[in-house]
Write an enzyme that holds these catalytic residues in place. Sequence first.
Site, short mmCIF file in Angstrom:
data_model
loop_
_atom_site.label_atom_id
_atom_site.label_comp_id
_atom_site.label_asym_id
_atom_site.label_seq_id
_atom_site.Cartn_x
_atom_site.Cartn_y
_atom_site.Cartn_z
CE LYS A 3 -18.80 3.36 35.57
NZ LYS A 3 -17.72 2.89 35.13
CD GLU A 37 -15.03 -1.98 33.91
OE1 GLU A 37 -15.89 -1.89 33.43
OE2 GLU A 37 -14.11 -0.94 34.74
NE ARG A 95 -14.91 6.36 45.61
CZ ARG A 95 -14.80 5.59 43.96
NH1 ARG A 95 -13.86 5.01 43.61
NH2 ARG A 95 -15.85 5.87 43.07
P1 ATP Z 1 -16.60 0.66 37.48
O1 ATP Z 1 -17.69 0.00 39.63
O2 ATP Z 1 -17.93 0.71 36.71
O3 ATP Z 1 -15.28 0.29 38.15
P2 ATP Z 1 -15.55 3.06 38.62
O4 ATP Z 1 -15.88 4.25 38.88
O5 ATP Z 1 -14.09 2.95 38.40
O6 ATP Z 1 -16.82 2.27 38.25
P3 ATP Z 1 -14.45 3.71 35.56
O7 ATP Z 1 -14.99 3.82 34.48
O8 ATP Z 1 -13.36 2.46 35.80
O9 ATP Z 1 -15.60 3.53 36.43
O10 ATP Z 1 -13.75 5.06 36.22
C1 ATP Z 1 -12.53 5.27 35.18
C2 ATP Z 1 -11.50 6.53 36.01
O11 ATP Z 1 -12.40 7.39 36.87
C3 ATP Z 1 -10.75 5.41 37.04
O12 ATP Z 1 -9.38 5.53 36.92
C4 ATP Z 1 -11.56 5.79 38.37
O13 ATP Z 1 -10.49 5.80 39.82
C5 ATP Z 1 -11.94 7.83 38.03
N1 ATP Z 1 -13.09 7.45 39.59
C6 ATP Z 1 -14.53 6.38 39.38
N2 ATP Z 1 -14.84 7.17 40.86
C7 ATP Z 1 -14.15 8.39 40.94
C8 ATP Z 1 -14.84 8.83 42.50
N3 ATP Z 1 -15.42 9.42 43.09
N4 ATP Z 1 -13.44 10.01 42.44
C9 ATP Z 1 -12.32 9.76 41.80
N5 ATP Z 1 -11.87 9.22 40.88
C10 ATP Z 1 -12.83 8.72 40.49
MG MG Z 2 -13.41 0.70 37.71
#
Ligand code: ATP
Ligand code: MG
Length: 607
Positions: A309, A64, A299
């Site tokens: 975030k 996002e 993760r």
């Molecule tokens: P939000 O809470 O804003 O959704 P988010 O960390 O999920 O935060 P996104 O922009 O939706 O942010 O994430 C993009 C991709 O990064 C997603 O597929 C998510 O699963 C992956 N991602 C985010 N944080 C991690 C992490 N700590 N380890 C591995 N993958 C991650």
């Molecule tokens: Mg997300």
Amino acid sequence: MSTPDKNASPSAAPSTNFLKNIIEADLEARRFAGRHWGGQPGPASLHESGAPDPASIRTRFPPEPNGYLHIGHAKSICLNFGLAREFGGVCHMRFDDTNPEKEDQEYVDSILDAIQWLGFSWEANGSTHLYHASNYFDFMYAAAELLIGRGLAYVDEQSPEQMRANRGTLTEAGKNSPWRDRGVDENLRLFREMREGRHAEGSMILRARIDMASPNINLRDPAIYRIRFAEHHNTGTKWCIYPMYTFAHPIEDALERITHSICTLEFEDQRPFYDWLLAQLRDAGMFADPLPRQYEFARLNLTYVITSKRKLMQLVTEGHVDGWDDPRMPTIVGLRRRGYTAASLQMLAERTGASKSNSWIDFSVLEGCLREDLEEKAARAMAVLDPLRLQITNWEALFGAGHAEPCSAPAHPHHPDMGQREFRLTPELWIEREDFQEIPEKGFRRLYPPHVNAAGAAVEGNLARLKYGYVIRCTGCEKDAEGRVTRVLAEIVPDTKSGTPGADSVKVKGVITWVSASEGLPAEIRLYDRLFTDPQPDAGGRDFLEALNPDAKRVVQTWVEPSLATAAPGTSFQFERHGYFVADRVDHAEGRPVFNRTTTLKDSWTR
Ligand code: ATP
Ligand code: MG
């Protein structure tokens, strides 16, 4: 320091990645053989008219655009783009911008920049796989009407409170909404009215019609479309209804013919709905087999790092750090500015693999990856971090006044092809304050003057080698009114210059680094350390701000080897004995050198 994951040491064999096994098995079974690709995202009709898919698999990275990417995203990028690269597939870069929140161009640019910096590209097979989920709103709307037409979705007019109350619990089935059995025509009419803006936000919602008694709460008629009178950065005011994430995401994947939709474990409970939805839309003719499948991995959790975030935003807006690219931040821009290399982040992703169970990776694993990458690549240089003057008192007698003695050192001890560094030894030098002790403690092997020891015996001034220069003997020191040492005095031992015959005839136990006081380059050095003092600063709902490390940034004005005058911003060096440093990408300039400490050397210099 805690070591929650002992197996993840940098020297451990690459860890297993269960996703690779799945892909290998899929390719072996030719699960995707015969798939077509329509050249752009779209429904089955488009893809079937296209050529056989040149990509063996399709993955996607779907951020996002509402913030800066962090190290967890780097892991996801390396995983998705890396799997596609390894197996002859394509990874799509998709902005998941279905929320009508203000998309910030700053975030969009930084996300694209981060992916390229990490070494990946969304260009493949002669086309650009850069997509925006908001371009699919028409398809999503059509999918919702398809479900309604098949009796699989309904407009619910319960209040949000009623809906929550009727959802049931883990142990108790939910209750059907009184609106659940409306006819198709009425549902269609109401849904179209929702789209036309004839109903207030929160007054009604479109829900999938599945099973209010399902043991999986996510299947108890989940909401799929809601009313929101909000302007969208891409579609403007065209829509006042927006799809829910759990509805939008599988459709985005199917439109893009993704084969492996990889996400983090929190989405595991959503998978049944993901599969249900795509199966219904396949049966309705919108999509075709093989449908995308969702796979969840644990993760990345790194000790001493937070990746929420919201909390990162708080660090920036409350001024605990100097911005998103502050070298203390775990953002990709911050890590990069700190001196972490793309190769070191890739190595971390590879080593931590992909697993099904959550664990913590020790921050030292990342530091180990960096050291391993830079040990081979970084040119060496000398710098003094805590400067103390040293005066050579027999200089004029040995060399004559005004003389400066040329010295030479390899840029890298194992790579002669990287060339030589040239600098000059002069009678006044900067050395590290810790390299001198007026009364040496037991075992101290560097400089100390002649003195009488605790047993009452006279001890000679000690010998040490000025690295790449001569052996010197310490003869005394000068102090200020407070008794603080201001200058160390020493004499050169003739005929001991490094690299000349007989240089080793005088044995010494200590080698010290130095910078010429008259020819060294004044520089600002920013000594960074971990941002938090607690390995899990936000665990158990604790206030992570209480664990902020006040010493995570220390700035010193000091001297470095003159050869660094031409260092380009972003170039990494090993400052001998001190660690890895990088010329700051933002503030470093010719005539105003600024270096950031990326990490210390593993083995301490002290002996
Ligand atoms: P939000 O809470 O804003 O959704 P988010 O960390 O999920 O935060 P996104 O922009 O939706 O942010 O994430 C993009 C991709 O990064 C997603 O597929 C998510 O699963 C992956 N991602 C985010 N944080 C991690 C992490 N700590 N380890 C591995 N993958 C991650
Ligand atoms: Mg997300």
